[in-house]
Design a protein around this motif. Structure first.
Motif, PDB file in Angstrom:
ATOM      1  N   GLN A 293      -0.147   4.397  -5.811  1.00  0.00           N
ATOM      2  CA  GLN A 293       0.053   4.860  -4.439  1.00  0.00           C
ATOM      3  C   GLN A 293       1.495   5.339  -4.180  1.00  0.00           C
ATOM      4  N   PRO A 294       1.871   6.321  -3.374  1.00  0.00           N
ATOM      5  CA  PRO A 294       3.016   7.000  -3.278  1.00  0.00           C
ATOM      6  C   PRO A 294       4.025   5.834  -2.753  1.00  0.00           C
ATOM      7  N   ALA A 295       5.104   5.988  -3.013  1.00  0.00           N
ATOM      8  CA  ALA A 295       6.260   5.114  -2.813  1.00  0.00           C
ATOM      9  C   ALA A 295       6.565   4.895  -1.227  1.00  0.00           C
ATOM     10  N   LEU A 296       7.053   3.913  -0.760  1.00  0.00           N
ATOM     11  CA  LEU A 296       7.191   3.673   0.773  1.00  0.00           C
ATOM     12  C   LEU A 296       8.851   4.357   0.882  1.00  0.00           C
ATOM     13  N   SER A 297       9.011   5.376   1.620  1.00  0.00           N
ATOM     14  CA  SER A 297      10.280   5.958   1.960  1.00  0.00           C
ATOM     15  C   SER A 297      11.106   5.175   3.054  1.00  0.00           C
ATOM     16  N   LYS A 298      12.321   5.359   2.989  1.00  0.00           N
ATOM     17  CA  LYS A 298      13.160   4.772   3.949  1.00  0.00           C
ATOM     18  C   LYS A 298      12.602   5.247   5.384  1.00  0.00           C
ATOM     19  N   ALA A 299      12.193   6.479   5.426  1.00  0.00           N
ATOM     20  CA  ALA A 299      11.788   6.631   6.835  1.00  0.00           C
ATOM     21  C   ALA A 299      10.471   5.922   7.317  1.00  0.00           C
ATOM     22  N   ASP A 300       9.632   5.795   6.372  1.00  0.00           N
ATOM     23  CA  ASP A 300       8.281   4.691   6.552  1.00  0.00           C
ATOM     24  C   ASP A 300       8.846   3.530   6.681  1.00  0.00           C
ATOM     25  N   LEU A 301       9.764   2.959   6.113  1.00  0.00           N
ATOM     26  CA  LEU A 301      10.140   1.511   6.226  1.00  0.00           C
ATOM     27  C   LEU A 301      10.789   1.375   7.670  1.00  0.00           C
ATOM     28  N   VAL A 302      11.320   2.173   8.002  1.00  0.00           N
ATOM     29  CA  VAL A 302      12.135   2.111   9.484  1.00  0.00           C
ATOM     30  C   VAL A 302      11.096   2.375  10.352  1.00  0.00           C
ATOM     31  N   SER A 303      10.164   3.199  10.386  1.00  0.00           N
ATOM     32  CA  SER A 303       9.120   3.243  11.371  1.00  0.00           C
ATOM     33  C   SER A 303       8.154   2.029  11.411  1.00  0.00           C
ATOM     34  N   ASP A 304       7.835   1.449  10.053  1.00  0.00           N
ATOM     35  CA  ASP A 304       7.013   0.132  10.277  1.00  0.00           C
ATOM     36  C   ASP A 304       7.660  -0.862  10.805  1.00  0.00           C
ATOM     37  N   VAL A 305       9.236  -1.229  10.510  1.00  0.00           N
ATOM     38  CA  VAL A 305       9.862  -2.321  10.943  1.00  0.00           C
ATOM     39  C   VAL A 305      10.022  -2.027  12.576  1.00  0.00           C
ATOM     40  N   ALA A 306      10.290  -0.994  12.872  1.00  0.00           N
ATOM     41  CA  ALA A 306      10.484  -0.667  14.390  1.00  0.00           C
ATOM     42  C   ALA A 306       9.405  -0.808  15.262  1.00  0.00           C
ATOM     43  N   GLU A 307       7.998  -0.328  14.741  1.00  0.00           N
ATOM     44  CA  GLU A 307       6.913  -0.719  15.162  1.00  0.00           C
ATOM     45  C   GLU A 307       6.556  -2.190  15.567  1.00  0.00           C
ATOM     46  N   LYS A 308       6.748  -2.970  14.537  1.00  0.00           N
ATOM     47  CA  LYS A 308       6.518  -4.354  14.361  1.00  0.00           C
ATOM     48  C   LYS A 308       7.469  -5.175  15.454  1.00  0.00           C
ATOM     49  N   THR A 309       8.932  -4.665  15.324  1.00  0.00           N
ATOM     50  CA  THR A 309       9.640  -5.556  16.218  1.00  0.00           C
ATOM     51  C   THR A 309       9.808  -4.905  17.645  1.00  0.00           C
ATOM     52  N   GLY A 310       9.313  -3.655  17.984  1.00  0.00           N
ATOM     53  CA  GLY A 310       9.402  -3.024  19.166  1.00  0.00           C
ATOM     54  C   GLY A 310      10.815  -2.720  19.559  1.00  0.00           C
TER      55      GLY A 310
END
Length: 96
Positions: free
Chosen positions: A4-21
């Protein structure tokens, strides 16, 4: 199984922002500050333990003698410090 491709910092930010609102800008600041706090602690020689996730620490490597693979010549390799991460039980269990 294809890697699998690595999770980039931008992807991490996007995932956390989505989950926390929270906004992506706010989430990015929090992640940046977390990384900075871990880095500062390690620079001071203090390990960082996040229970259930793992421990960040500094490993000290001693100077040693090595061999140049091209020429076979003996060389001296400097010692130094390097960051290490040891996964905690929670993380190990989650990826089994």
């Amino acid at each position: 199984m294809k890697a699998q491709p690595a999770l980039s910092k931008a992807d991490l930010v996007s995932d956390v922002a989505e989950k926390t609102g929270e906004s992506q800008a706010s989430t990015k600041r929090v992640i940046d500050e977390t990384i900075e706090a871990i880095t500062k602690s390690l620079k001071k020689g203090r390990p960082v333990t996040i229970v259930g996730f793992g421990t960040f620490a500094i490993a000290v490597r001693k100077a040693r003698t090595g061999r140049n693979p091209k020429t076979g010549e003996t060389i001296k390799i400097k010692g130094g410090k390097t960051p290490k991460f040891r996964a905690g039980k929670g993380l190990k269990d989650a990826v089994k």
